[in-house]
Motif scaffolding. Sequence first.
Motif, PDB file in Angstrom:
ATOM      1  N   SER A  72       0.955  -1.242   0.009  1.00  0.00           N
ATOM      2  CA  SER A  72       0.092   0.011  -0.025  1.00  0.00           C
ATOM      3  C   SER A  72       0.977   1.048  -0.147  1.00  0.00           C
ATOM      4  CB  SER A  72      -0.907  -0.030   1.223  1.00  0.00           C
ATOM      5  OG  SER A  72      -0.045   0.100   2.454  1.00  0.00           O
ATOM      6  N   SER A  73       2.063   1.033   0.258  1.00  0.00           N
ATOM      7  CA  SER A  73       3.216   2.356  -0.114  1.00  0.00           C
ATOM      8  C   SER A  73       2.523   3.578   1.021  1.00  0.00           C
ATOM      9  CB  SER A  73       3.013   3.019  -1.432  1.00  0.00           C
ATOM     10  OG  SER A  73       3.968   2.401  -2.253  1.00  0.00           O
ATOM     11  N   GLN A  74       3.074   3.046   2.295  1.00  0.00           N
ATOM     12  CA  GLN A  74       2.745   4.061   3.497  1.00  0.00           C
ATOM     13  C   GLN A  74       3.920   4.719   3.541  1.00  0.00           C
ATOM     14  OE1 GLN A  74      -0.128   4.290   5.188  1.00  0.00           O
ATOM     15  NE2 GLN A  74      -0.938   2.521   3.582  1.00  0.00           N
ATOM     16  N   PRO A  75       3.773   5.967   4.138  1.00  0.00           N
ATOM     17  CA  PRO A  75       5.050   6.804   4.554  1.00  0.00           C
ATOM     18  C   PRO A  75       6.179   6.019   5.126  1.00  0.00           C
ATOM     19  CG  PRO A  75       3.210   7.994   5.229  1.00  0.00           C
ATOM     20  CD  PRO A  75       2.695   6.765   5.033  1.00  0.00           C
ATOM     21  N   GLU A  76       5.779   4.881   6.068  1.00  0.00           N
ATOM     22  CA  GLU A  76       7.001   4.316   6.582  1.00  0.00           C
ATOM     23  C   GLU A  76       7.770   3.507   5.656  1.00  0.00           C
ATOM     24  OE1 GLU A  76       3.146   2.389   8.224  1.00  0.00           O
ATOM     25  OE2 GLU A  76       3.763   4.490   7.638  1.00  0.00           O
ATOM     26  N   ASP A  77       7.015   2.861   4.651  1.00  0.00           N
ATOM     27  CA  ASP A  77       7.638   2.095   3.733  1.00  0.00           C
ATOM     28  C   ASP A  77       8.622   2.825   2.669  1.00  0.00           C
ATOM     29  OD1 ASP A  77       6.044  -0.406   4.228  1.00  0.00           O
ATOM     30  OD2 ASP A  77       4.241   0.687   3.025  1.00  0.00           O
ATOM     31  N   VAL A  78       8.208   4.143   2.688  1.00  0.00           N
ATOM     32  CA  VAL A  78       9.089   5.153   1.581  1.00  0.00           C
ATOM     33  C   VAL A  78      10.437   5.373   2.492  1.00  0.00           C
ATOM     34  CG1 VAL A  78       9.499   7.272   0.479  1.00  0.00           C
ATOM     35  CG2 VAL A  78       7.218   6.218   0.381  1.00  0.00           C
ATOM     36  N   LEU A  79      10.131   5.481   3.842  1.00  0.00           N
ATOM     37  CA  LEU A  79      11.220   5.745   4.767  1.00  0.00           C
ATOM     38  C   LEU A  79      12.094   4.616   4.926  1.00  0.00           C
ATOM     39  CD1 LEU A  79      12.555   7.938   6.942  1.00  0.00           C
ATOM     40  CD2 LEU A  79      11.012   6.716   8.650  1.00  0.00           C
ATOM     41  N   TYR A  80      11.493   3.177   4.845  1.00  0.00           N
ATOM     42  CA  TYR A  80      12.544   2.221   5.047  1.00  0.00           C
ATOM     43  C   TYR A  80      13.158   2.190   3.636  1.00  0.00           C
ATOM     44  CZ  TYR A  80      13.693  -2.766   5.678  1.00  0.00           C
ATOM     45  OH  TYR A  80      14.163  -3.995   5.904  1.00  0.00           O
ATOM     46  N   TYR A  81      12.897   2.450   2.507  1.00  0.00           N
ATOM     47  CA  TYR A  81      13.452   2.265   1.392  1.00  0.00           C
ATOM     48  C   TYR A  81      14.642   3.165   1.358  1.00  0.00           C
ATOM     49  CZ  TYR A  81      14.557   2.981  -3.575  1.00  0.00           C
ATOM     50  OH  TYR A  81      15.489   3.004  -4.830  1.00  0.00           O
TER      51      TYR A  81
ATOM     52  N   THR B 217      20.458   4.571   1.930  1.00  0.00           N
ATOM     53  CA  THR B 217      21.375   5.115   2.732  1.00  0.00           C
ATOM     54  C   THR B 217      22.586   4.280   3.234  1.00  0.00           C
ATOM     55  OG1 THR B 217      20.138   6.600   3.816  1.00  0.00           O
ATOM     56  CG2 THR B 217      22.148   6.255   4.985  1.00  0.00           C
ATOM     57  N   ASN B 218      22.171   3.007   3.104  1.00  0.00           N
ATOM     58  CA  ASN B 218      23.153   1.816   3.461  1.00  0.00           C
ATOM     59  C   ASN B 218      24.023   1.497   2.319  1.00  0.00           C
ATOM     60  OD1 ASN B 218      23.871  -0.829   4.195  1.00  0.00           O
ATOM     61  ND2 ASN B 218      22.758  -0.762   6.116  1.00  0.00           N
ATOM     62  N   VAL B 219      23.289   1.663   1.145  1.00  0.00           N
ATOM     63  CA  VAL B 219      24.152   1.339   0.012  1.00  0.00           C
ATOM     64  C   VAL B 219      25.207   2.348  -0.156  1.00  0.00           C
ATOM     65  CG1 VAL B 219      24.024   1.433  -2.689  1.00  0.00           C
ATOM     66  CG2 VAL B 219      21.911   0.244  -1.147  1.00  0.00           C
ATOM     67  N   ILE B 220      24.662   3.725   0.081  1.00  0.00           N
ATOM     68  CA  ILE B 220      25.545   4.669  -0.158  1.00  0.00           C
ATOM     69  C   ILE B 220      26.708   4.777   0.870  1.00  0.00           C
ATOM     70  CG2 ILE B 220      25.756   7.486   0.120  1.00  0.00           C
ATOM     71  CD1 ILE B 220      24.069   6.490  -2.157  1.00  0.00           C
ATOM     72  N   GLN B 221      26.464   4.266   1.973  1.00  0.00           N
ATOM     73  CA  GLN B 221      27.809   4.064   3.126  1.00  0.00           C
ATOM     74  C   GLN B 221      28.477   2.912   2.830  1.00  0.00           C
ATOM     75  OE1 GLN B 221      25.625   4.489   6.858  1.00  0.00           O
ATOM     76  NE2 GLN B 221      25.148   6.727   6.754  1.00  0.00           N
ATOM     77  N   HIS B 222      28.120   1.853   2.514  1.00  0.00           N
ATOM     78  CA  HIS B 222      28.726   0.614   2.483  1.00  0.00           C
ATOM     79  C   HIS B 222      28.813  -0.056   1.024  1.00  0.00           C
ATOM     80  CE1 HIS B 222      27.679   0.997   6.699  1.00  0.00           C
ATOM     81  NE2 HIS B 222      28.791   0.638   6.889  1.00  0.00           N
ATOM     82  N   ASP B 223      30.073  -0.498   0.780  1.00  0.00           N
ATOM     83  CA  ASP B 223      30.296  -1.188  -0.577  1.00  0.00           C
ATOM     84  C   ASP B 223      30.356  -2.665  -0.304  1.00  0.00           C
ATOM     85  OD1 ASP B 223      30.702  -1.632  -3.131  1.00  0.00           O
ATOM     86  OD2 ASP B 223      33.209  -1.315  -2.962  1.00  0.00           O
TER      87      ASP B 223
END
Length: 459
Positions: A201-210, A215-221
């Motif tokens: 249903s794409s709730q705001p918390e789902d967008v936040l989780y994504y 952010t994790n991808v950006i920080q870690h290779d």
Amino acid sequence: MLQEESDLSLIIAQIVQKLKGSNLYSQLERQAWGSWEKRILKSLNSMCTELSIPLARKRPVEEQKELLNKWNEMGTDEPDLSLFRPVYAPKDFLEVLINLRNPNYENGDSLSFRTHLGLIQVPLKVKDIPELKECFVELGLNIGQLGIDDSTQVTFENEHVRIGQKVILAEQDSAAAQQYIRQGSPTALRAELWALILNISSQPEDVLYYEQLKTNVIQHDLLVDSLIYKDVKLTASNDDYYFVFEDYLYQVLLCFSRDTSVLSHFAYNSASPPKSYIRGKLGLEEYAVFYPPNGVIPFHGFSMYVAPLCFLYHEPSKLYQIFREMYVRFFFRLHSISSHPSGIVSLCLLFETLLQTYLPQLFYHLREIGAQPLRISFKWMVRAFSGYLATDQLLLLWDRILGYNSLEILAVLAAAVFAFRAVNLMEVTSLAAAEAVLADLSTLKVMPLLQIFLFATVT
């Protein structure tokens, strides 16, 4: 990897010996998967050693900024991936499945199964055509189908769209949507219908989780990032339908590799997530970590599970949620060892049994010339036909996977393709010639093939 086939056969034979006489399906699954998993990790670790790169590292600040700036255009990046190789391809996995045995049947306990002349030698219960007809009754010749009747009966299509808009989307009834989609989804309603069936249903918390995953991808290779890049470049980027979605594929798959919520599917899967160890702590369980964090090591063609969804969803977090749900409901079964009816072992056996039973002349001919049909169809089923069918046809097929909550239709379609090309296949004299006859499936129409095979075949 192919050099290790004999070693793996030996390991599986030893496992089988140990388990003889026990009630063993789940044990055999776990043991066989454990051997395969060790082999995959060995391949991953040897790549790390050869290339002198870690499994994971924190990116320097400058690199983080650079990746963030090009997040929406990662497809323009051309890293040197020549030294990276897919950890495994579907054909490697097929060899593992071919070597599976159930020792309870070694001494002829199942005489009926002895007559099975295919590559799969695990006697699981699979449906015959009468049972499949009962299961897929809504695909019958006298029931309207999108994918057939929409091209000849405008009234059927209009009525089907009207029902979809009113009954399903207005009421937001997931069960009704699942029943409705068995006759196919109108193109304009498909994205909403699939989301409704998958309870997305794409709730705001789902967008936040994504965003947190991003952010994790950006920080870690991670080393698997390079495997993902390589896979997209080798598959979707070279596909006439999907190359335009390259950026979406990177975003979704990189985030997916960091998503620990995916680990939950291992609770109903005989596999266990692969583990690695913090550097310098090899073998110490308290320093073991799941690697990658989602427990899924991508194989050659993995990105093709995502590519068709890009036609339906253009908002990255929604696309991500749909893919993740499709994966934990369906796709994981296509590359793990289990006795589940929708698992790849059962699908392979169903495909071989359908061919041997209903097209025996073709089956024996191909077997005699060294062109076992499963060696050709396996790659179609592992990828749920993604990259093989035209996209509109693939989406009609995936409608039915969602509608019936089953992957068995993949095996039925694979058998139907062989039936459709049977005349040409009867003339070939080698595996290469048989592969050539079946090399291009892009012109096939899925629904007529399924209907004819299921409902117009003499049983």
